[in-house]
Design an enzyme around this catalytic site. Structure first.
Site, PDB file in Angstrom:
ATOM      1  N   CYS A  96       0.813  -1.212   0.000  1.00  0.00           N
ATOM      2  CA  CYS A  96       0.000   0.000   0.000  1.00  0.00           C
ATOM      3  C   CYS A  96       0.850   1.267   0.000  1.00  0.00           C
ATOM      4  CB  CYS A  96      -0.927   0.023   1.203  1.00  0.00           C
ATOM      5  SG  CYS A  96      -2.080  -1.341   1.203  1.00  0.00           S
ATOM      6  N   ASP A 124       2.860   2.302   2.479  1.00  0.00           N
ATOM      7  CA  ASP A 124       3.012   2.910   3.806  1.00  0.00           C
ATOM      8  C   ASP A 124       3.470   1.874   4.815  1.00  0.00           C
ATOM      9  OD1 ASP A 124       2.311   5.685   3.956  1.00  0.00           O
ATOM     10  OD2 ASP A 124       0.273   5.126   3.380  1.00  0.00           O
ATOM     11  N   CYS A 171      -5.494   6.480   4.750  1.00  0.00           N
ATOM     12  CA  CYS A 171      -4.368   5.632   4.343  1.00  0.00           C
ATOM     13  C   CYS A 171      -3.053   6.007   5.014  1.00  0.00           C
ATOM     14  CB  CYS A 171      -4.221   5.630   2.829  1.00  0.00           C
ATOM     15  SG  CYS A 171      -3.561   7.152   2.170  1.00  0.00           S
ATOM     16  N   CYS A 189       4.298   8.376   2.296  1.00  0.00           N
ATOM     17  CA  CYS A 189       4.148   9.700   1.717  1.00  0.00           C
ATOM     18  C   CYS A 189       4.413  10.793   2.748  1.00  0.00           C
ATOM     19  CB  CYS A 189       2.752   9.862   1.143  1.00  0.00           C
ATOM     20  SG  CYS A 189       1.476   9.829   2.404  1.00  0.00           S
TER      21      CYS A 189
END
Ligand SMILES: Cc1ncc(COP(=O)(O)O)c(C=O)c1O
Ligand SMILES: Cc1ncc(COP(=O)(O)O)c(C=O)c1O
Lengths: 122, 402, 402, 122
Positions: free
Chosen positions: D33, D35, D102, D58
């Site tokens: 994903c 992360d 997220c 991110c």
């Protein structure tokens, strides 16, 4: 859109008017479609001595009317009968594609006027 | 030669303030609004500011504005999108006979897809009767789509009343406001509008940008597919400069509306009165008072519109006509036909639409030039002053029964 | 701070020559190209000149060019239009897994409408195998739609070979050339292309303008309805300034193509070599030689793309990434996935796309700044240098089997 | 897109690194994903004496990791358990809507690390 020649005939149309002494009158088109051309002939000894037109219609309709009168003035009716709508368009340096049918009826009006003359004199 | 542009309903020049900001977004703030980096974020900011400017003008929320490539796309999006999203609820759509082709042709397309469309008739002034509308409503009516201002004759339709009827009957209501956005006050809430189309180039913004107002919660099937732009409702790299220019133009239009409308109404009325007075056998088309401030539409009998436009053009005056020869089809304007105006008179229609750049001198110039031109064309016309006129039957025959 | 724009595949600034002419069409030659008067005729002239300029660039005829609002609309028009116009002949469409969403999502929409779509796989360099294509062709295949240059990894697909196969099998061939138009030589006849999409804002023209090349005689159902513009194929007031700007940009792109490509290839190769040399555990994505001159796409392991972009942005460098966080979806780039690159590595992808405004100093600057940033992010990363790295199985597990 | 506070924590992240003497480690997310957050705790007498993080992700992921470490350093583990992802986002002046789920997992990682500490010491 229009050639210079079309614009010239549109802005300075030749032979506009009616002939009181017409011996042949032809009309094509109708107001519904936005085009009416009427041609007046004064025929003497099979020669088109004088010719006038009245046209309700777009620029092309007026220019072709003017052009056709110039093309046949002084010509014999036999010569005049040979003139086609296409020839009129060509003499004007061409017409926009959209105008080729609907507004290019001046030769038809001329032929109708000649027919009318023949009928009157037969 | 003097040049007088009186075709503002066809399109407008980009106003200098707008041109300037658009150019800045061409060369400086040129990023893709979907990009993460500073170039992208600056572009995004411009887009969101514009969304607010547009929303403010019609009392909508910014998130209810979706940018499109113009009025046509917005109309298609709203009408096809609503039809497809609601086809399980019903298949009936109501519109009028005097809509722009962007609405009419879209409706005709939907008819081929199995939808049924009622095209409401209008009266001689292009005005819509509310009883006629009410009677047209069926159980399976899913959409009413009616224009605010008619682009040809300028009649202002009673959008608020229509909105109330739509709401009462729980039917979605789309308004083609391409000719009224930025020109007349619009309140999507007061007027019960669910969807509204607008276009930039009619209000001094660039061509190729428009928007759809879509009330929050309104279901719409997309008509184009691709990226996730415009919250997934309209794919494709955002036209950032166009959007920013449209936003600014909308804001300025809102600010100037009241004053500009006063000015345009005065010019319009002077032009209408002048024409009707100076040119015999002329008539005004459209409503005399429920009329867009800048719209003049007259019919000048016995002559044809295209040749009239050419003559005016030679004098530097830009106008338009509902004649067949300028519409690209064989018939004259469907709007004039729907108003019951006969073919012959429709062919001789002339539309002069005023805008920011027009002055009183322009009006005087047209009032000086137009009568001469009309006289010249009438002299050439076999319909005018002709002894045979009485015999003609086209006019009575061709008048469309609505 | 130095600002280095390296996101030319996302969008480009409008070049000054183009901005100038567009502005002229905003304020001076502002007429509606469908109007009869001089303002309209001048606008029309600009449109038709642009049509020639665009046609010349791809060896098409002017009347085969139809202007749209961008690449997305052109793709939608071509694919939906062909599908609907040929649905009686067959319901099968062939495309690839690495198309832009404007093609992929349109195909997915058509699947819902009962069409069948084969999404061809590509190899690790995003290259398409001709045997795979041939095998996918069925009796009822009505359309092959394949991009010329992939927008993410820059791989150039063998359009000429595909065109030959399409022709042999009598199947219509659409090319999404948004990333190659004006950048690589295209000859629609030699390449047997029936339809081709292009977009202005990728070649220094404004956003919001594009076109579809449609070979004469090719049937297409419209996706929007309204006016008779673009020979009845695309309704809506023509975006004259955009069209004129697009035309000029296309002509200039053609003139400068050879020289600019030499320059960009040199810069690109310097950048690729520099990154691979200076940054350990980095890899090039896409084909090494069959590659758009300005495209650099690398994966830098152990770090995530969005944070990389933010760091670069803080240093004035504008780039893009195939990471999920920049795509708006939960998964990283479908292109990198289709190439068999694992999620983790895909998340750490970086695309630097060069253009007219980039210089060798820009390359040097990136090569100076990027390694430091990567090092800094890797220091923060639990995946890097970790003794636990060996235990991780995501990478092997997540690698999509194509 | 990001607030100044997010950008501050992103560009100057506090407490980056590992703790050799960690007595609680928590990790959430996965590379698929995009992360992964890992938090290292040094807990003494129920107090978080030291805390470090390592994050793959991110800007929001890095900033929330940094922020959460700062929020709980020196606090009791009971206090730390009360911190939610939402509180972290708020402390940063908010996150973009798309990032709210997220990339906003730092509190989860912290809680996992505390759980790990508790397991190790029960
Ligand atoms: C009433 C109305 N609707 C729709 C349109 C279409 O807008 P556009 O030309 O921006 O596509 C126009 C103008 O052309 C219009 O006047
Ligand atoms: C390959 C490709 N196709 C289509 C598009 C869509 O073009 P536009 O953004 O002009 O709609 C793009 C760019 O966004 C692209 O790169």
């Amino acid at each position: 859109m229009y050639t210079d020649k079309v614009m010239d005939h549109f802005t300075n149309p030749r032979n506009v008017g009616e002939l009181d002494n017409a011996n042949g009158i032809g009309e094509v088109g109708n107001a519904k479609c936005g085009d009416i051309m009427r041609i007046y002939l004064d025929v003497q000894d099979n020669i088109i001595k004088d010719i006038k037109f009245k046209t309700f219609g777009c620029g092309a309709a007026i220019a072709t009317s003017s052009m056709v009168t110039e093309m046949v003035k002084g010509k014999s009716i036999d010569e005049a009968l040979k003139i086609t709508n296409k020839a009129v368009a060509e003499a004007l340096g061409g017409l926009p594609p959209a105008k080729m049918h609907c507004s290019n009826l001046a030769a038809d009006a001329l032929h109708k006027a000649i027919e009318d003359y023949k009928n009157n004199n037969s | 030669m003097r040049r007088v542009y009186m075709d503002h309903s066809a399109t407008t020049p980009v106003r200098p303030e707008v041109a300037q900001v658009v150019t800045k977004y061409f060369t400086e703030t040129f990023g893709n609004a979907s990009s993460v980096h500073a170039f992208g974020r600056e572009a995004r900011k411009g887009v969101e500011t514009a969304r607010e400017q547009i929303a403010n003008l019609i009392k909508a929320k910014p998130e209810e504005i979706f940018f499109t490539s113009g009025g046509t796309e917005a109309d298609n999006m709203a009408i096809i999108g609503t039809a497809l999203a609601n086809k399980d609820k019903g298949k009936h759509i109501i519109t009028t006979q005097i809509e722009h082709h962007a609405v009419l042709d879209t409706c005709k397309y939907l008819e081929k897809q199995g939808f049924e469309v009622t095209y409401l008739p209008v009266d001689a002034e292009a005005m819509l009767d509310m009883e006629t509308l009410k009677k047209a409503i069926r159980k399976d009516t899913i959409l009413i789509t009616i224009m605010h201002v008619n682009n040809e004759v300028g009649t202002i339709l009673p959008i608020k009343e229509i909105g109330a009827i739509a709401k009462e009957n729980n039917i979605l209501f789309h308004v083609d406001a391409v000719q009224s956005f930025g020109k007349l006050p619009i309140d999507v809430n007061q007027m019960n509008i669910d969807m509204l189309s607008a276009s930039g180039h009619k209000i001094y913004a660039p061509k190729g940008i428009g928007c759809l107002f879509l009330r929050k919660g309104t279901k719409l099937s997309p008509i184009m597919f691709g990226g996730a732009q415009e919250r997934k409702r309209r794919p494709g790299t955002e036209n950032v400069p166009g959007i920013v220019g449209f936003g600014l133009a909308a804001e300025l239009a809102g600010k100037e509306m009241e004053e500009e409308n006063k000015r345009l109404t005065k010019l319009r009325d002077k032009l209408i009165d002048g024409i009707l007075e100076k040119i015999p056998e002329s008539q005004l088309n459209g409503h005399r008072t429920q009329r867009l401030p800048g719209n003049v539409n007259v019919s000048l009998r016995y002559i044809e519109g295209e040749s009239l436009l050419l003559m005016l053009d030679l004098k530097g005056i830009a106008a338009s006509s509902g004649s067949a020869c300028t519409s690209g089809s064989l018939d004259p304007s469907h709007v004039l036909m729907a108003m019951g105006i006969c073919h012959e008179i429709a062919h001789g229609s002339l539309r002069l639409t005023l805008g920011k750049i027009n002055t009183e001198e322009d009006i005087d110039y047209v009032l000086e030039v137009l009568p001469e031109i009309v006289e010249k064309l009438r002299e050439m016309s076999p319909l005018y002053n002709s002894i045979k006129l009485e015999r003609r039957e086209e006019c009575s025959k061709c008048t469309l029964t609505k």
